[in-house]
Design a protein around this motif. Structure first.
Motif, mmCIF file in Angstrom:
data_model
loop_
_atom_site.group_PDB
_atom_site.id
_atom_site.type_symbol
_atom_site.label_atom_id
_atom_site.label_comp_id
_atom_site.label_asym_id
_atom_site.label_seq_id
_atom_site.Cartn_x
_atom_site.Cartn_y
_atom_site.Cartn_z
ATOM 1 N N GLU A 59 0.847 -1.190 0.000
ATOM 2 C CA GLU A 59 0.000 0.000 0.000
ATOM 3 C C GLU A 59 0.881 1.238 0.000
ATOM 4 N N ALA A 60 0.566 2.183 -0.880
ATOM 5 C CA ALA A 60 1.285 3.449 -0.944
ATOM 6 C C ALA A 60 0.746 4.382 0.132
ATOM 7 N N LEU A 61 1.624 4.883 0.988
ATOM 8 C CA LEU A 61 1.203 5.794 2.055
ATOM 9 C C LEU A 61 2.026 7.070 1.978
ATOM 10 N N LEU A 62 1.330 8.183 1.856
ATOM 11 C CA LEU A 62 1.949 9.483 1.629
ATOM 12 C C LEU A 62 2.602 10.018 2.902
ATOM 13 N N ARG A 63 3.762 10.649 2.743
ATOM 14 C CA ARG A 63 4.479 11.244 3.869
ATOM 15 C C ARG A 63 4.876 12.679 3.545
ATOM 16 N N TRP A 64 4.566 13.593 4.474
ATOM 17 C CA TRP A 64 4.986 14.981 4.321
ATOM 18 C C TRP A 64 5.954 15.334 5.438
ATOM 19 N N ILE A 72 4.303 15.141 9.317
ATOM 20 C CA ILE A 72 2.889 15.387 9.608
ATOM 21 C C ILE A 72 2.087 14.234 9.036
ATOM 22 N N SER A 73 1.184 13.691 9.838
ATOM 23 C CA SER A 73 0.406 12.521 9.435
ATOM 24 C C SER A 73 -0.541 12.844 8.296
ATOM 25 N N PRO A 74 -0.660 11.907 7.347
ATOM 26 C CA PRO A 74 -1.642 12.107 6.277
ATOM 27 C C PRO A 74 -3.062 12.241 6.831
ATOM 28 N N VAL A 113 -3.424 2.110 -3.884
ATOM 29 C CA VAL A 113 -3.355 3.563 -3.731
ATOM 30 C C VAL A 113 -4.662 4.074 -3.127
ATOM 31 N N ASN A 114 -4.546 4.883 -2.081
ATOM 32 C CA ASN A 114 -5.730 5.478 -1.449
ATOM 33 C C ASN A 114 -6.290 6.595 -2.310
ATOM 34 N N VAL A 115 -7.597 6.617 -2.447
ATOM 35 C CA VAL A 115 -8.238 7.632 -3.282
ATOM 36 C C VAL A 115 -9.259 8.409 -2.455
ATOM 37 N N LEU A 175 -12.232 -1.936 -0.481
ATOM 38 C CA LEU A 175 -13.014 -1.095 0.429
ATOM 39 C C LEU A 175 -12.229 -0.980 1.729
ATOM 40 N N ASP A 176 -11.713 0.248 1.975
ATOM 41 C CA ASP A 176 -10.778 0.494 3.082
ATOM 42 C C ASP A 176 -11.509 0.712 4.402
ATOM 43 N N ASP A 177 -10.835 0.443 5.503
ATOM 44 C CA ASP A 177 -11.346 0.744 6.855
ATOM 45 C C ASP A 177 -12.736 0.174 7.076
ATOM 46 N N PHE A 178 -12.988 -1.010 6.558
ATOM 47 C CA PHE A 178 -14.339 -1.553 6.647
ATOM 48 C C PHE A 178 -14.736 -1.775 8.107
ATOM 49 N N ALA A 232 -6.804 -8.075 6.695
ATOM 50 C CA ALA A 232 -6.881 -7.514 8.043
ATOM 51 C C ALA A 232 -5.784 -6.468 8.208
ATOM 52 N N GLU A 233 -6.187 -5.263 8.595
ATOM 53 C CA GLU A 233 -5.252 -4.147 8.803
ATOM 54 C C GLU A 233 -4.716 -4.161 10.232
ATOM 55 N N GLY A 234 -3.560 -3.597 10.425
ATOM 56 C CA GLY A 234 -3.054 -3.346 11.774
ATOM 57 C C GLY A 234 -2.733 -4.603 12.567
ATOM 58 N N VAL A 235 -2.230 -5.644 11.889
ATOM 59 C CA VAL A 235 -1.852 -6.874 12.590
ATOM 60 C C VAL A 235 -0.502 -6.642 13.277
ATOM 61 N N GLU A 236 -0.516 -6.716 14.595
ATOM 62 C CA GLU A 236 0.684 -6.386 15.349
ATOM 63 C C GLU A 236 1.261 -7.568 16.126
ATOM 64 N N GLY A 254 0.461 -5.055 8.618
ATOM 65 C CA GLY A 254 0.640 -4.512 9.962
ATOM 66 C C GLY A 254 2.085 -4.544 10.410
ATOM 67 N N TYR A 255 2.326 -3.937 11.559
ATOM 68 C CA TYR A 255 3.686 -3.798 12.064
ATOM 69 C C TYR A 255 4.337 -5.143 12.369
ATOM 70 N N LEU A 256 3.533 -6.209 12.588
ATOM 71 C CA LEU A 256 4.113 -7.536 12.791
ATOM 72 C C LEU A 256 4.971 -7.916 11.585
HETATM 73 P P1 C2E Z 1 -5.245 3.740 5.736
HETATM 74 O O1 C2E Z 1 -5.434 3.775 4.275
HETATM 75 O O2 C2E Z 1 -6.216 2.932 6.511
HETATM 76 O O3 C2E Z 1 -3.758 3.241 5.964
HETATM 77 C C1 C2E Z 1 -3.347 2.401 7.001
HETATM 78 C C2 C2E Z 1 -2.758 3.199 8.141
HETATM 79 O O4 C2E Z 1 -2.463 2.296 9.230
HETATM 80 C C3 C2E Z 1 -1.424 3.851 7.790
HETATM 81 O O5 C2E Z 1 -1.341 5.068 8.513
HETATM 82 C C4 C2E Z 1 -0.414 2.831 8.314
HETATM 83 O O6 C2E Z 1 0.867 3.389 8.561
HETATM 84 C C5 C2E Z 1 -1.100 2.391 9.584
HETATM 85 N N1 C2E Z 1 -0.670 1.050 10.031
HETATM 86 C C6 C2E Z 1 -0.167 0.045 9.295
HETATM 87 N N2 C2E Z 1 0.083 -1.048 10.052
HETATM 88 C C7 C2E Z 1 -0.268 -0.720 11.315
HETATM 89 C C8 C2E Z 1 -0.240 -1.442 12.574
HETATM 90 O O7 C2E Z 1 0.152 -2.609 12.678
HETATM 91 N N3 C2E Z 1 -0.709 -0.757 13.664
HETATM 92 C C9 C2E Z 1 -1.158 0.516 13.591
HETATM 93 N N4 C2E Z 1 -1.578 1.106 14.716
HETATM 94 N N5 C2E Z 1 -1.192 1.225 12.424
HETATM 95 C C10 C2E Z 1 -0.750 0.614 11.305
HETATM 96 P P2 C2E Z 1 -0.853 6.437 7.837
HETATM 97 O O8 C2E Z 1 0.257 6.145 6.872
HETATM 98 O O9 C2E Z 1 -0.605 7.421 8.928
HETATM 99 O O10 C2E Z 1 -2.086 6.896 6.973
HETATM 100 C C11 C2E Z 1 -3.273 7.326 7.581
HETATM 101 C C12 C2E Z 1 -4.380 7.484 6.574
HETATM 102 O O11 C2E Z 1 -4.107 8.564 5.672
HETATM 103 C C13 C2E Z 1 -4.545 6.270 5.661
HETATM 104 O O12 C2E Z 1 -5.280 5.253 6.337
HETATM 105 C C14 C2E Z 1 -5.302 6.886 4.500
HETATM 106 O O13 C2E Z 1 -6.676 6.993 4.793
HETATM 107 C C15 C2E Z 1 -4.713 8.298 4.439
HETATM 108 N N6 C2E Z 1 -3.717 8.349 3.346
HETATM 109 C C16 C2E Z 1 -2.415 7.977 3.339
HETATM 110 N N7 C2E Z 1 -1.844 8.180 2.132
HETATM 111 C C17 C2E Z 1 -2.828 8.691 1.335
HETATM 112 C C18 C2E Z 1 -2.888 9.111 -0.053
HETATM 113 O O14 C2E Z 1 -1.916 9.024 -0.823
HETATM 114 N N8 C2E Z 1 -4.100 9.591 -0.504
HETATM 115 C C19 C2E Z 1 -5.202 9.678 0.310
HETATM 116 N N9 C2E Z 1 -6.348 10.158 -0.205
HETATM 117 N N10 C2E Z 1 -5.178 9.275 1.598
HETATM 118 C C20 C2E Z 1 -4.008 8.792 2.107
#
Ligand code: C2E
Ligand code: MG
Ligand code: MG
Ligand code: MG
Length: 284
Positions: A59-64, A72-74, A113-115, A175-178, A232-236, A254-256
């Motif tokens: 999963e692509a996760l944006l960082r600023w 700063i958290s997305p 990619v999150n949309v 479908l994210d965060d279900f 399953a998200e967030g598997v630790e 997840g972080y595991l």
């Molecule tokens: P998300 O799409 O649900 O992404 C999963 C979030 O859970 C990510 O946080 C990730 O770092 C975090 N995570 C992963 N594994 C674990 C774990 O084991 N435990 C815990 N506690 N957390 C875990 P992140 O990177 O801070 O992103 C937060 C949210 O920001 C994302 O939730 C998503 O909704 C949004 N986001 C991130 N990048 C983008 C982007 O490029 N575009 C858009 N529109 N939204 C984005």
């Protein structure tokens, strides 16, 4: 007299409100500049297939990295980008970069990619997605778009049309965060959705709350009956992993296994061939 009291009360709070607004305005100015300068990084978090134990994609996760405030958290800046009209430009950049990066990975690996709903609702969205994969030379079946339940609530016809268009090109929809939103399993009948990502709040309570276990079991069963993948998200913990495996969940994240990684670190992990969770302790 009552009226002037009211005014005084209002003025009393005014400076504080002003500071908040100014801080937000400042952040907005900086975000605008960052978007113009493309001053972001994309980190990639591995998605692990439970049956094979292999990394099936990322999963692509944006960082600023803010010049003075640090990272700063997305979760904080994405809503601001949506509010001030920057999300489309930012989202298109993330999509293009993520596709380009994924094209360098082994061909079985996908990129998710999150949309943002605002980005999705643009008339040109499906066309832009098709262009992004084509320009990157990435097979469309290797791109997965993560949408949220909020998108499925309104404008159903338009949303369905766009989802169908994307599916026809071969792009996958997750479908994210279900479970956090309006969570209707009826969405699964109405919309072409390939994967359900079970929110990490359920996973966190999985091993000590029977109701979370029951909910996850229900989601996994319904998804499986419709040929859909569950992640399953967030598997630790390994306890969570083992239980999810027993229930029949398809993938985990997840972080595991691994946090989101910089591209260099991800490439090192890919070429090591190690399953992150089974990696041997670093040798001396
Ligand atoms: P998300 O799409 O649900 O992404 C999963 C979030 O859970 C990510 O946080 C990730 O770092 C975090 N995570 C992963 N594994 C674990 C774990 O084991 N435990 C815990 N506690 N957390 C875990 P992140 O990177 O801070 O992103 C937060 C949210 O920001 C994302 O939730 C998503 O909704 C949004 N986001 C991130 N990048 C983008 C982007 O490029 N575009 C858009 N529109 N939204 C984005
Ligand atoms: Mg996501
Ligand atoms: Mg998620
Ligand atoms: Mg989430």
């Amino acid at each position: 007299a009552a009226k002037s009291d009211g005014r005084r009360t209002f003025r009393f709070f005014e400076p504080e409100m002003d500071i908040t607004a100014r801080a937000k305005h400042e952040l907005a100015v900086e975000l605008r500049r960052a978007v113009a300068d493309r001053a972001f990084d994309i980190h990639f978090q591995p998605l692990v297939d439970l049956a094979t134990g292999q990394i099936s994609g990322c999963e692509a996760l944006l960082r600023w990295h803010h010049p003075t405030r640090g990272a700063i958290s997305p979760a904080e800046f994405i809503p601001l980008a949506e509010e001030i009209g920057l999300i489309e430009e930012l989202g298109e950049w993330v999509l293009a970069e993520s596709c380009r990066e994924a094209a360098t990975w082994p061909s079985h690996m996908t990129v998710a990619v999150n949309v943002s709903p605002i980005q999705f609702k643009r008339q040109t969205f499906a066309l832009n997605v098709a262009l992004a994969v084509a320009r990157a030379g990435l097979g469309a079946h290797r791109l997965e778009l993560e949408i949220t339940e909020a998108l499925l609530l309104r404008d159903n016809d338009t949303t369905l049309a766009t989802l169908t268009e994307l599916r026809n090109i071969g792009i996958k929809i997750a479908l994210d965060d279900f479970g956090t939103g309006y969570s209707s399993l009826s969405y699964l009948h109405r919309f072409p959705i390939d994967k359900i990502k079970i929110d990490k709040s359920f996973v966190a309570r999985l091993t000590d709350e029977q109701s979370s276990l029951t909910i996850i079991q229900a989601i996994v069963q319904i998804a499986a009956s419709g040929d859909r993948i569950t992640l399953a998200e967030g598997v630790e913990t390994s306890e969570q992993r083992d239980l999810l495996k027993k229930i029949g969940c398809t993938q985990m994240q997840g972080y595991l296994f691994s946090p989101a990684l910089r591209t260099e670190d991800l490439n090192r992990l890919i070429s090591s061939g190690q399953v992150p969770d089974n990696a041997p302790p670093p040798s001396a």
